[in-house]
Design a protein around this motif. Structure first.
Motif, PDB file in Angstrom:
ATOM      1  N   GLY A   1       9.138 -17.972   6.014  1.00 40.72           N
ATOM      2  CA  GLY A   1       8.494 -18.000   4.817  1.00 40.72           C
ATOM      3  C   GLY A   1       9.308 -18.773   3.442  1.00 40.72           C
ATOM      4  N   LEU A   2      10.468 -19.511   4.067  1.00 40.63           N
ATOM      5  CA  LEU A   2      11.260 -20.113   2.987  1.00 40.63           C
ATOM      6  C   LEU A   2      10.486 -21.013   2.211  1.00 40.63           C
ATOM      7  CD1 LEU A   2      14.096 -19.841   1.582  1.00 40.63           C
ATOM      8  CD2 LEU A   2      14.958 -21.330   3.457  1.00 40.63           C
ATOM      9  N   ARG A   3      10.015 -22.052   3.024  1.00 44.96           N
ATOM     10  CA  ARG A   3       9.201 -23.120   2.481  1.00 44.96           C
ATOM     11  C   ARG A   3       8.131 -22.528   1.602  1.00 44.96           C
ATOM     12  NH1 ARG A   3       8.389 -27.339   7.448  1.00 44.96           N
ATOM     13  NH2 ARG A   3      10.812 -27.761   7.660  1.00 44.96           N
ATOM     14  N   ALA A   4       7.608 -21.466   1.882  1.00 43.38           N
ATOM     15  CA  ALA A   4       6.285 -21.174   0.976  1.00 43.38           C
ATOM     16  C   ALA A   4       6.944 -20.467  -0.256  1.00 43.38           C
ATOM     17  CB  ALA A   4       5.603 -20.131   1.825  1.00 43.38           C
ATOM     18  N   LEU A   5       8.125 -19.723   0.017  1.00 40.91           N
ATOM     19  CA  LEU A   5       8.974 -19.328  -1.371  1.00 40.91           C
ATOM     20  C   LEU A   5       9.228 -20.427  -2.264  1.00 40.91           C
ATOM     21  CD1 LEU A   5       9.890 -17.019  -2.834  1.00 40.91           C
ATOM     22  CD2 LEU A   5      12.150 -17.247  -1.461  1.00 40.91           C
TER      23      LEU A   5
ATOM     24  N   LEU B   1      18.172 -15.118 -13.294  1.00 39.84           N
ATOM     25  CA  LEU B   1      17.273 -15.286 -12.339  1.00 39.84           C
ATOM     26  C   LEU B   1      17.420 -16.456 -11.486  1.00 39.84           C
ATOM     27  CD1 LEU B   1      14.183 -13.620 -14.383  1.00 39.84           C
ATOM     28  CD2 LEU B   1      15.850 -12.605 -13.174  1.00 39.84           C
ATOM     29  N   GLY B   2      17.510 -17.779 -12.017  1.00 38.45           N
ATOM     30  CA  GLY B   2      17.458 -18.803 -11.096  1.00 38.45           C
ATOM     31  C   GLY B   2      18.462 -19.013 -10.234  1.00 38.45           C
ATOM     32  N   VAL B   3      19.725 -18.474 -10.737  1.00 42.96           N
ATOM     33  CA  VAL B   3      21.065 -19.041  -9.880  1.00 42.96           C
ATOM     34  C   VAL B   3      20.921 -18.349  -8.560  1.00 42.96           C
ATOM     35  CG1 VAL B   3      23.309 -18.490  -9.661  1.00 42.96           C
ATOM     36  CG2 VAL B   3      22.529 -19.572 -11.822  1.00 42.96           C
ATOM     37  N   PRO B   4      20.535 -16.710  -8.575  1.00 44.30           N
ATOM     38  CA  PRO B   4      20.268 -16.368  -7.246  1.00 44.30           C
ATOM     39  C   PRO B   4      18.941 -16.728  -6.425  1.00 44.30           C
ATOM     40  CG  PRO B   4      20.532 -14.442  -9.195  1.00 44.30           C
ATOM     41  CD  PRO B   4      20.574 -15.906  -9.753  1.00 44.30           C
ATOM     42  N   MET B   5      18.096 -17.253  -7.156  1.00 48.56           N
ATOM     43  CA  MET B   5      17.015 -17.901  -6.292  1.00 48.56           C
ATOM     44  C   MET B   5      17.310 -19.337  -5.699  1.00 48.56           C
ATOM     45  SD  MET B   5      13.199 -18.632  -8.196  1.00 48.56           S
ATOM     46  CE  MET B   5      13.302 -16.928  -8.911  1.00 48.56           C
ATOM     47  N   ALA B   6      18.000 -19.860  -6.446  1.00 47.51           N
ATOM     48  CA  ALA B   6      18.660 -21.246  -5.856  1.00 47.51           C
ATOM     49  C   ALA B   6      19.642 -21.120  -4.773  1.00 47.51           C
ATOM     50  CB  ALA B   6      19.273 -22.112  -6.931  1.00 47.51           C
ATOM     51  N   LEU B   7      20.290 -20.201  -4.696  1.00 49.94           N
ATOM     52  CA  LEU B   7      21.010 -19.479  -3.807  1.00 49.94           C
ATOM     53  C   LEU B   7      20.524 -19.376  -2.590  1.00 49.94           C
ATOM     54  CD1 LEU B   7      23.774 -17.741  -5.631  1.00 49.94           C
ATOM     55  CD2 LEU B   7      24.381 -19.785  -4.589  1.00 49.94           C
ATOM     56  N   VAL B   8      19.409 -18.403  -2.727  1.00 47.10           N
ATOM     57  CA  VAL B   8      18.444 -17.859  -1.698  1.00 47.10           C
ATOM     58  C   VAL B   8      17.785 -19.038  -0.853  1.00 47.10           C
ATOM     59  CG1 VAL B   8      16.488 -16.596  -0.921  1.00 47.10           C
ATOM     60  CG2 VAL B   8      18.170 -15.664  -2.455  1.00 47.10           C
ATOM     61  N   LEU B   9      17.443 -20.045  -1.705  1.00 45.99           N
ATOM     62  CA  LEU B   9      16.581 -21.289  -1.226  1.00 45.99           C
ATOM     63  C   LEU B   9      17.486 -22.129  -0.392  1.00 45.99           C
ATOM     64  CD1 LEU B   9      14.062 -22.012  -4.235  1.00 45.99           C
ATOM     65  CD2 LEU B   9      13.668 -20.727  -2.162  1.00 45.99           C
ATOM     66  N   ALA B  10      18.519 -22.311  -1.048  1.00 49.58           N
ATOM     67  CA  ALA B  10      19.709 -23.286  -0.284  1.00 49.58           C
ATOM     68  C   ALA B  10      20.295 -22.587   0.768  1.00 49.58           C
ATOM     69  CB  ALA B  10      20.598 -23.878  -1.219  1.00 49.58           C
ATOM     70  N   ARG B  11      20.693 -21.431   0.824  1.00 49.00           N
ATOM     71  CA  ARG B  11      21.503 -20.782   1.999  1.00 49.00           C
ATOM     72  C   ARG B  11      20.702 -19.913   2.512  1.00 49.00           C
ATOM     73  NH1 ARG B  11      24.404 -24.462   0.550  1.00 49.00           N
ATOM     74  NH2 ARG B  11      26.499 -24.231  -0.352  1.00 49.00           N
ATOM     75  N   GLY B  12      19.389 -19.372   2.293  1.00 53.60           N
ATOM     76  CA  GLY B  12      18.863 -18.471   3.253  1.00 53.60           C
ATOM     77  C   GLY B  12      18.306 -18.901   4.441  1.00 53.60           C
ATOM     78  N   ARG B  13      17.950 -18.145   5.445  1.00 49.12           N
ATOM     79  CA  ARG B  13      17.428 -18.387   6.649  1.00 49.12           C
ATOM     80  C   ARG B  13      16.412 -17.352   6.966  1.00 49.12           C
ATOM     81  NH1 ARG B  13      20.092 -22.076   5.224  1.00 49.12           N
ATOM     82  NH2 ARG B  13      21.810 -23.312   6.229  1.00 49.12           N
ATOM     83  N   PHE B  14      15.160 -17.529   6.809  1.00 47.85           N
ATOM     84  CA  PHE B  14      14.286 -16.663   6.997  1.00 47.85           C
ATOM     85  C   PHE B  14      12.886 -17.176   7.144  1.00 47.85           C
ATOM     86  CE2 PHE B  14      15.205 -16.242   2.403  1.00 47.85           C
ATOM     87  CZ  PHE B  14      14.056 -16.351   1.907  1.00 47.85           C
TER      88      PHE B  14
END
Length: 274
Positions: free
Chosen positions: A95-99, A80-93
């Motif tokens: 509410g990212l900071r709140a997530l 669960l954490g690897v996809p989550m870290a990928l989203v936090l590091a590479r995501g652009r949307f």
């Protein structure tokens, strides 16, 4: 002094020369704050009975359960954490900071609150309890509850470590691979994950060590049933009242296992960090 001589003097200067001398005083105090209690535990151990204390049936059962559940929770953290870290590091949307704040919240929450939150979510009278009961699944006060409690408190360690590694690695090689026609899944497996493998390993070890020592959330959500939910920290807590010598011996055993895990990964060949 000539310019060449000045350059030579700078080259010969010690690497740590920029540190002011006073910095070493609080640094030494911090080291003592960690070392002195550990030394006190070692000094308090009843060494003639140490082997018998740590090999009692209840102690071995607790150690076995702790290693099993910590390994299972680390696997959950990776899943669960690897996809989550990928989203936090590479995501652009939006509410990212709140997530990110929500994902890292267990780092600052008291573990007891985490256990209560899990109980109110997955307990028999919790938010999802009736639905789980309908399919014959009871989570609270089971070994699964131990794994979930450990995952809840330890996953932020993996996410934080891996996200930092991803940001440090940057996206240059991923963009090159994409330009050459590699699909996103192939880029992830062949480029991204190998680049951040040391950070991923460090995060997994931190998550394992945190899960191994988890107490509050486990006790609140899973209880203390011998052989089912009584991990080594819970066994130490119970032994503290009935047999203090056993509690000290088990504490030293838990410290030793944690140190071996951390030192083992620090000694891995090919690590980027010194």
């Amino acid at each position: 002094m000539s310019r060449r001589a000045a350059r030579g003097a700078r080259a010969d200067a010690p690497v740590g020369g920029a540190l002011p001398a006073w910095v070493h005083v609080p640094a030494a105090a911090g080291a003592l704050l960690v070392l002195v209690p550990l030394v006190a535990v070692v000094a308090r151990v009843d060494w003639p009975r140490f082997g018998a204390l740590v090999t009692s049936p209840s102690s071995l059962a607790a150690l076995r359960l702790s290693l099993l559940t910590a390994t299972a929770s680390t696997a959950c953290c990776l899943l669960l954490g690897v996809p989550m870290a990928l989203v936090l590091a590479r995501g652009r949307f939006p509410g990212l900071r709140a997530l990110r704040a929500l994902v890292l919240l267990p780092l600052v929450l008291p573990p007891v609150i985490g256990g209560l939150a899990l109980l109110y979510a997955l307990g028999r009278r919790g938010l999802l309890g009736p639905a789980l009961d309908a399919v014959g699944v009871q989570v609270a006060f089971s070994t699964l509850a131990v794994v979930l409690a450990q995952t809840f408190v330890s996953m932020p360690f993996l996410v934080l470590s891996l996200e930092g590694a991803l940001r440090t690695a940057g996206e240059r090689y991923e963009r090159v691979a994409a330009t050459l026609g590699a699909r996103p899944g192939r880029v992830l497996v062949r480029v991204t994950l190998p680049l951040v493998a040391p950070g991923l390993a460090s995060g997994a070890v931190l998550a394992f060590a945190r899960a191994l020592g988890e107490f509050g959330a486990t006790l609140t959500f899973a209880g203390s049933l011998q052989g089912v939910t009584r991990t080594l920290p819970l066994e130490i807590y119970l032994q503290r009242e009935s047999d203090p010598d056993a509690a000290v011996a088990l504490s030293l055993l838990l410290v030793a296992v944690s140190v071996l895990v951390v030192v083992g990964v620090r000694a891995r060949p090919g690590r980027g960090a010194p």
